[in-house]
Motif scaffolding. Structure first.
Motif, PDB file in Angstrom:
ATOM      1  N   ALA A 136       9.789  -2.583  -4.417  1.00  0.00           N
ATOM      2  CA  ALA A 136       8.945  -1.945  -5.535  1.00  0.00           C
ATOM      3  C   ALA A 136       8.965  -2.778  -6.684  1.00  0.00           C
ATOM      4  CB  ALA A 136      10.021  -0.529  -6.233  1.00  0.00           C
TER       5      ALA A 136
ATOM      6  N   ALA B 184      -5.871  -0.961  -7.775  1.00  0.00           N
ATOM      7  CA  ALA B 184      -4.690  -0.426  -8.552  1.00  0.00           C
ATOM      8  C   ALA B 184      -4.515  -0.733 -10.206  1.00  0.00           C
ATOM      9  CB  ALA B 184      -3.300  -0.513  -7.869  1.00  0.00           C
TER      10      ALA B 184
ATOM     11  N   ARG C  36      -6.439  -4.258  -2.843  1.00  0.00           N
ATOM     12  CA  ARG C  36      -5.643  -3.052  -2.844  1.00  0.00           C
ATOM     13  C   ARG C  36      -5.030  -3.492  -4.538  1.00  0.00           C
ATOM     14  NH1 ARG C  36      -2.454  -1.073   1.908  1.00  0.00           N
ATOM     15  NH2 ARG C  36      -4.544   0.203   2.143  1.00  0.00           N
TER      16      ARG C  36
ATOM     17  N   ASP D  90      -1.823  -0.939   7.784  1.00  0.00           N
ATOM     18  CA  ASP D  90      -0.873  -0.715   6.639  1.00  0.00           C
ATOM     19  C   ASP D  90       0.686  -1.051   6.621  1.00  0.00           C
ATOM     20  OD1 ASP D  90      -2.827   0.201   4.594  1.00  0.00           O
ATOM     21  OD2 ASP D  90      -2.692   2.395   5.512  1.00  0.00           O
TER      22      ASP D  90
ATOM     23  N   ARG E 108       1.102  -3.080   2.943  1.00  0.00           N
ATOM     24  CA  ARG E 108       1.312  -2.158   2.639  1.00  0.00           C
ATOM     25  C   ARG E 108       0.702  -1.369   1.521  1.00  0.00           C
ATOM     26  NH1 ARG E 108       7.506  -1.026   3.718  1.00  0.00           N
ATOM     27  NH2 ARG E 108       7.967  -1.925   5.483  1.00  0.00           N
ATOM     28  N   PRO E 109       0.607  -0.118   1.495  1.00  0.00           N
ATOM     29  CA  PRO E 109      -0.121   0.891   0.504  1.00  0.00           C
ATOM     30  C   PRO E 109       0.803   0.666  -0.822  1.00  0.00           C
ATOM     31  CG  PRO E 109       0.897   2.131   1.968  1.00  0.00           C
ATOM     32  CD  PRO E 109       0.994   0.880   2.683  1.00  0.00           C
ATOM     33  N   LEU E 110       0.445   1.009  -2.213  1.00  0.00           N
ATOM     34  CA  LEU E 110       1.137   0.810  -3.093  1.00  0.00           C
ATOM     35  C   LEU E 110       2.284   2.030  -3.236  1.00  0.00           C
ATOM     36  CD1 LEU E 110       0.598  -1.113  -5.593  1.00  0.00           C
ATOM     37  CD2 LEU E 110      -1.507  -0.763  -4.074  1.00  0.00           C
ATOM     38  N   ASP E 111       2.272   2.972  -2.514  1.00  0.00           N
ATOM     39  CA  ASP E 111       3.207   3.942  -2.524  1.00  0.00           C
ATOM     40  C   ASP E 111       4.308   3.616  -1.309  1.00  0.00           C
ATOM     41  OD1 ASP E 111       1.888   4.585  -0.249  1.00  0.00           O
ATOM     42  OD2 ASP E 111       1.282   6.647  -0.993  1.00  0.00           O
ATOM     43  N   ASN E 112       3.968   2.497  -0.820  1.00  0.00           N
ATOM     44  CA  ASN E 112       5.081   2.328   0.314  1.00  0.00           C
ATOM     45  C   ASN E 112       5.503   0.777   0.214  1.00  0.00           C
ATOM     46  OD1 ASN E 112       6.898   2.427   2.396  1.00  0.00           O
ATOM     47  ND2 ASN E 112       5.179   2.117   3.924  1.00  0.00           N
TER      48      ASN E 112
ATOM     49  N   PRO F  42       4.673  -4.481  -7.259  1.00  0.00           N
ATOM     50  CA  PRO F  42       5.345  -4.334  -5.993  1.00  0.00           C
ATOM     51  C   PRO F  42       4.943  -5.439  -4.925  1.00  0.00           C
ATOM     52  CG  PRO F  42       3.412  -3.045  -6.426  1.00  0.00           C
ATOM     53  CD  PRO F  42       3.718  -3.679  -7.639  1.00  0.00           C
TER      54      PRO F  42
END
Length: 580
Positions: free
Chosen positions: A376, A336, A332, A364, A368-372, A304
């Motif tokens: 992708a 992950a 980050r 953030d 960005r965080p991994l889920d956003n 991502p």
């Protein structure tokens, strides 16, 4: 373990009481250097790409002074020397044309002079890989200090990104959305401080690549050029290089296969420039590390893109630094499981993960965080097929998703001059589904592989509201640019690659998901066209003199890093001792 008893390389010049030692020391003393500076102290070279013609690096005189302070403080003796400075913004035909020349300057300056280690001062796009290539060929202790990005550009109350805003506004002029005066009014606000482009262009990408490779201190990549912390970084790097001499921490111990795999993955996470593929391959080649174009698919894809920076996203390098910079991204990624080799060694003697395990992220939205994620599935898309047997690349994070799978008719330009002459012609047979193809802009063809691959769209389509089209060439594009652009087609047209025989009206298929770039003609038709092309080359004038002759005869293709064939490999720092 630091060992201050081992013999220094500089002692081969300054450490003897014979005729040669006398002469080496005596001539250096005409600068006012006292005896004790030659007595067992590490001599540290400062390789400086300062030049007023390289605006990104125009503040390096001051940067070098802070490096010197650090070297003195740690017990070394600094000696500054200039090397060829190839600035992207002014140099014609392109700074890439002289990247290898600059690397030769660096290599021979290091090898031939009495220095034990080197601090590399780089910034503008090609200066960073050139200095790393040259130093890697000598394999001495080395640390890189980049000049940092400019402050955010400002125009009409908004932040604007250097480079990126040029492409945006110039297309707006052609589309009739803004006037020429409005376009020109942005000029002064784009570049309002010292430093490199403030977008995630090639300069910032390569600074991030260097930090991910472990050849800089942590946080080096993102500190703005005019921030006092940039000068602190220079001071600390000067101190550290002296310790690296005693530790014998040479570049070959940092530039490992593991380090390059980390860098490839990081390039995906930051939305980095396509130019990184060429430069990392060239650097790896200098230390004998195997690195292939397909590694970008195997390692980089499905990562991502976390950094929301122009040209792929919204923000600029100032926000990136204030959000935590590359260490925040690395942390980050590491948490992950996205760092292939967190235990890779770095210039400060610690592992990559040791440097970032506690790195804070203050924003953030920027990181960005991994889920956003911003995208992708980031990274570079490596394409192959009968149009690019040895590969081509595309940057999905800067492309239009709907165009990543596309089939269209070719509109062909034989070279950049042909493109400029015809692109604005209202009679040009082109529509929004067409594929723009430009030939003869690769390493041999331009020569130098200029950043012209992001061809501006036909003005008549811009006026209809078209904002992107598939474009294919053997050229590069600026890391500040964007669009669905296929680049680095190899072999290039000038070298007889299939790109050379694409014709108007040919159907071309692009499929990024499967990595396919296909010219819809039969194998027999392709062979016949290539034979006809080869026969026609006999009448073309040769590149018969000067550096251009050397370049065209010896440059490798894009998938091989565009280094000179005779420069690949590490030659070490040994040099025959001259007896006067």
């Amino acid at each position: 373990m630091t060992d201050q008893t081992r013999k220094l390389r500089s002692a081969e010049w300054f450490g003897s009481a014979d005729k040669n030692g006398f002469m080496y020391r005596s001539w250096m003393k005409n600068q006012g250097i006292p005896d004790h500076e030659f007595a067992g102290k590490p001599i540290i070279g400062i390789c400086n790409t300062w030049s007023e013609l390289t605006p990104c690096n125009a503040h390096f005189r001051k940067l070098a002074e802070h490096v010197k302070r650090g070297i003195y403080e740690a017990g070394g003796f600094p000696v500054e020397f200039p090397v060829f400075s190839n600035g992207e913004s002014n140099l014609r035909p392109t700074a890439m044309f002289t990247r290898n020349l600059a690397s030769m300057d660096v290599e021979e300056s290091i090898r031939g002079n009495p220095i034990d280690a080197v601090v590399l001062l780089a910034g503008c796009d090609k200066t960073t890989p050139a200095l790393l290539m040259g130093a890697a060929s000598c394999d001495v202790p080395a640390i890189l200090v980049t000049g940092g990005p400019m402050l955010n550009g400002k125009h009409e109350g908004h932040d604007i990104g250097s480079g990126t805003v040029v492409w945006q506004l110039s297309e707006a002029v052609k589309a009739g959305r803004i006037s020429l005066d409005e376009f020109m009014s942005a000029e002064a606000g784009m570049s309002r401080s010292a430093g490199t482009c403030n977008t995630m262009g090639t300069a910032s990408t390569m600074a991030c690549m260097a930090e991910a490779l472990g050849v800089t201190l942590p946080h080096n990549a993102a500190i703005p050029a005019v921030d006092a912390r940039r000068y602190v970084m220079a001071h600390l790097s000067g101190m550290r290089i002296v310790e690296m001499v005693w530790d014998d921490l040479r570049l070959s111990k940092l530039l490992t296969r593991a380090a390059f795999e980390n860098a490839i993955r990081v390039n995906a996470a930051i939305g980095g420039s396509t130019n990184a593929a060429i430069h990392l391959k060239a650097i790896a080649g200098r230390v004998g590390v195997p690195l292939e174009l397909d590694d970008w698919t195997r390692i980089g894809r499905h990562t991502p893109t976390l950094v929301d920076l122009q040209p792929s996203g919204r923000f600029l390098m100032e926000e990136f630094y204030y959000a935590g910079g590359l260490p925040a991204v690395l942390r980050r990624m590491g948490e992950a499981g996205l760092l292939p080799h967190p235990d890779a060694l770095t210039a400060n003697g610690k592992t990559l993960w040791d440097n970032v395990r506690a790195a804070p992220n203050y924003n953030d939205e920027v990181i960005r965080p991994l889920d956003n994620p911003l995208v992708a599935d980031g990274g570079l898309c490596v394409l192959r097929g009968n149009l690019a047997p040895n590969g081509a690349v595309l940057k999905p994070s800067a492309a239009t998703p709907e165009l990543l799978k596309h089939r269209g008719r070719a509109v062909v330009f034989e070279n950049l001059e042909d493109y400029k002459a015809r692109i604005a012609d209202p009679a040009l047979d082109v529509d929004a589904t067409s594929v723009l193809v430009m030939k003869n802009c690769g390493p041999k063809g331009y020569p130098g592989m200029a950043e012209v691959g992001n061809m501006g769209l036909p003005p008549k389509l811009l006026r209809e509201g078209v904002k992107d089209m598939v474009r294919i060439s053997d050229a590069r594009m600026s890391g500040t640019a964007y669009g669905t652009v296929v680049l680095h087609v190899a072999p290039e047209a000038r070298a007889g690659g299939p790109l050379a025989v694409v014709r108007d009206g040919d159907w071309i298929e692009l499929d990024c998901e499967t990595g396919r770039l296909h010219l819809d003609i039969t194998d027999a038709d392709m062979a016949a066209r290539l034979a006809q092309w080869k026969a026609a080359q006999q009448t073309l004038p040769a590149d018969t003199s000067g550096y251009r002759k050397l370049y065209v005869e010896h440059v490798l293709q894009a998938d091989e890093g565009c280094d000179f064939d005779f420069l690949v490999g590490c030659r070490g720092a040994e040099v025959p001792r001259h007896s006067h």
